[in-house]
Each structure stands twice: as C-alpha cells, then as structure tokens.
Design a protein around this motif. Structure first.
Motif, PDB file in Angstrom:
ATOM      1  N   PHE A  33       0.802  -1.222   0.000  1.00 40.27           N
ATOM      2  CA  PHE A  33       0.000   0.000   0.000  1.00 40.27           C
ATOM      3  C   PHE A  33       0.833   1.268   0.000  1.00 40.27           C
ATOM      4  CE2 PHE A  33      -2.425  -3.468   1.783  1.00 40.27           C
ATOM      5  CZ  PHE A  33      -3.569  -3.430   1.001  1.00 40.27           C
ATOM      6  N   GLY A  34       2.143   1.147  -0.130  1.00 39.05           N
ATOM      7  CA  GLY A  34       3.006   2.313  -0.268  1.00 39.05           C
ATOM      8  C   GLY A  34       2.989   3.209   0.963  1.00 39.05           C
ATOM      9  N   ASP A  35       3.499   4.420   0.804  1.00 39.24           N
ATOM     10  CA  ASP A  35       3.544   5.393   1.897  1.00 39.24           C
ATOM     11  C   ASP A  35       2.194   6.079   2.038  1.00 39.24           C
ATOM     12  OD1 ASP A  35       6.232   4.865   2.368  1.00 39.24           O
ATOM     13  OD2 ASP A  35       6.888   6.359   0.895  1.00 39.24           O
ATOM     14  N   ARG A  36       1.645   6.048   3.243  1.00 40.78           N
ATOM     15  CA  ARG A  36       0.355   6.694   3.491  1.00 40.78           C
ATOM     16  C   ARG A  36       0.262   7.029   4.965  1.00 40.78           C
ATOM     17  NH1 ARG A  36      -4.084   2.831   1.521  1.00 40.78           N
ATOM     18  NH2 ARG A  36      -5.401   4.159   2.787  1.00 40.78           N
ATOM     19  N   GLU A  37      -0.521   8.075   5.279  1.00 35.43           N
ATOM     20  CA  GLU A  37      -0.651   8.507   6.661  1.00 35.43           C
ATOM     21  C   GLU A  37      -1.526   7.551   7.467  1.00 35.43           C
ATOM     22  OE1 GLU A  37      -2.009  12.492   6.797  1.00 35.43           O
ATOM     23  OE2 GLU A  37      -0.238  13.321   5.803  1.00 35.43           O
ATOM     24  N   ASP A  38      -2.621   7.073   6.863  1.00 36.87           N
ATOM     25  CA  ASP A  38      -3.472   6.139   7.573  1.00 36.87           C
ATOM     26  C   ASP A  38      -3.093   4.717   7.190  1.00 36.87           C
ATOM     27  OD1 ASP A  38      -4.393   6.562   4.924  1.00 36.87           O
ATOM     28  OD2 ASP A  38      -6.270   5.567   5.410  1.00 36.87           O
ATOM     29  N   ARG A  39      -3.396   3.761   8.071  1.00 38.21           N
ATOM     30  CA  ARG A  39      -3.032   2.379   7.780  1.00 38.21           C
ATOM     31  C   ARG A  39      -3.789   1.865   6.575  1.00 38.21           C
ATOM     32  NH1 ARG A  39      -0.280  -1.049  10.423  1.00 38.21           N
ATOM     33  NH2 ARG A  39      -0.301   0.201  12.305  1.00 38.21           N
ATOM     34  N   GLY A  40      -5.120   1.979   6.598  1.00 37.94           N
ATOM     35  CA  GLY A  40      -5.917   1.652   5.422  1.00 37.94           C
ATOM     36  C   GLY A  40      -6.058   0.176   5.099  1.00 37.94           C
ATOM     37  N   PHE A  41      -5.564  -0.707   5.950  1.00 38.22           N
ATOM     38  CA  PHE A  41      -5.694  -2.141   5.677  1.00 38.22           C
ATOM     39  C   PHE A  41      -5.630  -2.939   6.971  1.00 38.22           C
ATOM     40  CE2 PHE A  41      -1.136  -1.370   5.707  1.00 38.22           C
ATOM     41  CZ  PHE A  41      -0.629  -2.457   6.400  1.00 38.22           C
ATOM     42  N   LEU A  42      -6.206  -4.122   6.915  1.00 35.96           N
ATOM     43  CA  LEU A  42      -6.138  -5.115   7.984  1.00 35.96           C
ATOM     44  C   LEU A  42      -5.749  -6.434   7.347  1.00 35.96           C
ATOM     45  CD1 LEU A  42      -9.638  -4.264   9.465  1.00 35.96           C
ATOM     46  CD2 LEU A  42      -7.486  -3.689  10.601  1.00 35.96           C
ATOM     47  N   TYR A  43      -5.111  -7.299   8.108  1.00 35.42           N
ATOM     48  CA  TYR A  43      -4.776  -8.601   7.532  1.00 35.42           C
ATOM     49  C   TYR A  43      -4.755  -9.679   8.611  1.00 35.42           C
ATOM     50  CZ  TYR A  43       0.071  -8.342   9.293  1.00 35.42           C
ATOM     51  OH  TYR A  43       1.189  -8.276  10.098  1.00 35.42           O
ATOM     52  N   ARG A  44      -4.846 -10.898   8.128  1.00 43.42           N
ATOM     53  CA  ARG A  44      -4.735 -12.061   9.011  1.00 43.42           C
ATOM     54  C   ARG A  44      -3.976 -13.154   8.286  1.00 43.42           C
ATOM     55  NH1 ARG A  44      -7.352 -14.240  13.523  1.00 43.42           N
ATOM     56  NH2 ARG A  44      -7.374 -16.514  13.601  1.00 43.42           N
ATOM     57  N   GLU A  45      -3.026 -13.747   8.972  1.00 40.85           N
ATOM     58  CA  GLU A  45      -2.273 -14.861   8.385  1.00 40.85           C
ATOM     59  C   GLU A  45      -3.166 -16.098   8.370  1.00 40.85           C
ATOM     60  OE1 GLU A  45       0.129 -14.695  11.623  1.00 40.85           O
ATOM     61  OE2 GLU A  45       1.337 -12.977  11.010  1.00 40.85           O
ATOM     62  N   THR A  46      -3.296 -16.725   7.224  1.00 41.01           N
ATOM     63  CA  THR A  46      -4.057 -17.975   7.143  1.00 41.01           C
ATOM     64  C   THR A  46      -3.149 -19.184   7.236  1.00 41.01           C
ATOM     65  OG1 THR A  46      -4.009 -17.875   4.723  1.00 41.01           O
ATOM     66  CG2 THR A  46      -5.915 -16.898   5.830  1.00 41.01           C
ATOM     67  N   SER A  47      -1.873 -19.010   6.882  1.00 42.97           N
ATOM     68  CA  SER A  47      -0.880 -20.067   7.085  1.00 42.97           C
ATOM     69  C   SER A  47       0.506 -19.448   7.043  1.00 42.97           C
ATOM     70  CB  SER A  47      -1.001 -21.164   6.020  1.00 42.97           C
ATOM     71  OG  SER A  47      -0.660 -20.672   4.743  1.00 42.97           O
TER      72      SER A  47
END
Length: 227
Positions: A33-47
C-alpha cells in the motif's frame, strides 16, 4: 459506503537474524500500500511456514500487484476483488478474529497504564470467578456497538507475542477468538469490519473474518458448556 477490497496474498519469507516472521509479514503487507498517513488495511495470516506465508487482507484501496522486493522477502502473488458482500439484518454468521484488546487503568496517584482486558480483570481480583470468554466477549460486544449481537465467544489461544526486529522487539498480547453473531445493522457491521477491532491493528490483529453458520465452529472447535 464504498466497498473495500479483499485480497489473498502469498509471501516469500527470508527470515534473517534479529527478525521474525511476525514482523516481516507486517512489513511486506505494508509494502502493498506504499507510503500513506493512515493504515488503510487489515490482515490475518491464514498459514505461515518456514519460508512462505498466505495472508488475507481487507483494505480501502487496491494493493500493488508487484511491490519492490525486500532483503527479507517479497510478494509472489496477489489476488484482489471488491468485497461487496450484502449483509442482511438478522443474518447469523460465524466469526474469528485475532484481537489486541486493552483497557486503561488509573492508579490512585493518577498514573495511567494500558493493560490487556483479561490482565486488568485479574489484577483487580485474581480470585474472581470470571471466564476469559466472558471478558473478551464483553469487549467485542462494545466494539460491535449495535452493529451486531454477539451470540458466543470462545478464546482459542491467548498470549504474549513479539514482532522481533533488530533494534527492539514490539511485544503485545493477542487473543484468538471464535464464535457466532447476528447482524443488526448491515451497513454499520461492514463499517466495523473495515475499521477493525481492538486498539492495535498491526501484526495480524483486528480483522474480523466471517463466514456462513457452521463453517468455522464445527471444524475448529468442539464447543463445551462453558467454553
């Protein structure tokens, strides 16, 4: 509300001395997602394996298909589509989430400290007959804020985790929760999913993953009477 994007990402990892996979995966996902002030994403490891990881990402913008490789790894595959699921009022869903759930406690001297919600309860009264599932369930209910009704909450795993980096590790308490819920306000529920749950939403925390009833709980957890 503009639909967020759901991505399945495959990462190649090169875990070097001083780092661990928790930190490296976070950095590689951030690169999407490059450089940005807000995080803007969530993630979870599936494996997660020795040299690779599969990750589910929910974001408010499309990820880059081929970010620049790093010394500690690179993205090998990104599959993205709009997450335009239409939830319904009264819809029942299974859920799972890894959450960094905290509360602020103020001492008599006025000093404030942030604790994991279970640690805060245990510190007040270590002999109190309270179950972890009740404490975390109450926390998730507050975060849902009327968007959904929590039907059940099971603590699958809880403990201190560290995102290891050379200068200084980043410790945090994470609890893996699983259960079922009923949607009350479809738009608010999608907004809650997109915003994430818990104070810290880095290192795989905060993404509320949902699926049809009976697709998560029977497969991963034999529900007991007080679980």
């Amino acid at each position: 509300m503009i639909a967020p994007y759901l991505s399945r990402v495959h990462l190649s990892l090169n875990v070097t001395r001083g780092f661990n996979s928790t930190y490296i995966i976070h950095q590689l996902v951030s690169d999407l997602f490059g450089d940005r002030e807000d995080r803007g994403f969530l993630y979870r490891e599936t494996s997660v394996r020795d040299r690779s990881a599969d990750v589910l990402v929910l974001s408010n913008s499309k990820p880059l298909v081929k970010p620049e490789p790093r010394n500690w790894g690179h993205t090998t595959r990104v599959e993205t589509k709009p997450y335009n699921v239409l939830f319904r009022e009264g819809q029942k869903l299974d859920y799972e989430v890894r959450i960094n759930a905290t509360s602020v406690k103020t001492s008599p001297s006025g000093h404030k400290k942030r604790l994991d919600v279970w640690d805060a309860i245990f510190e007040d009264d270590p002999g109190e007959d309270v179950h972890q599932s009740d404490v975390y369930g109450a926390y998730v209910t507050r975060k849902l804020d009327g968007a959904a009704v929590l039907d059940s909450c099971h603590v699958m795993e809880r403990g201190m985790r560290t995102a290891a980096r050379r200068r200084r590790g980043i410790p945090f308490v994470a609890a893996n929760l699983m259960g079922s819920l009923t949607v009350s306000d479809p738009q608010a529920f999608l907004a809650t999913m997109t915003a994430g749950m818990g104070r810290a939403k880095a290192f795989g925390c905060g993404l509320l993953c949902v699926s049809r009833p009976g697709t998560i709980l029977p497969r991963r957890h034999a529900v007991g009477p007080r679980d």
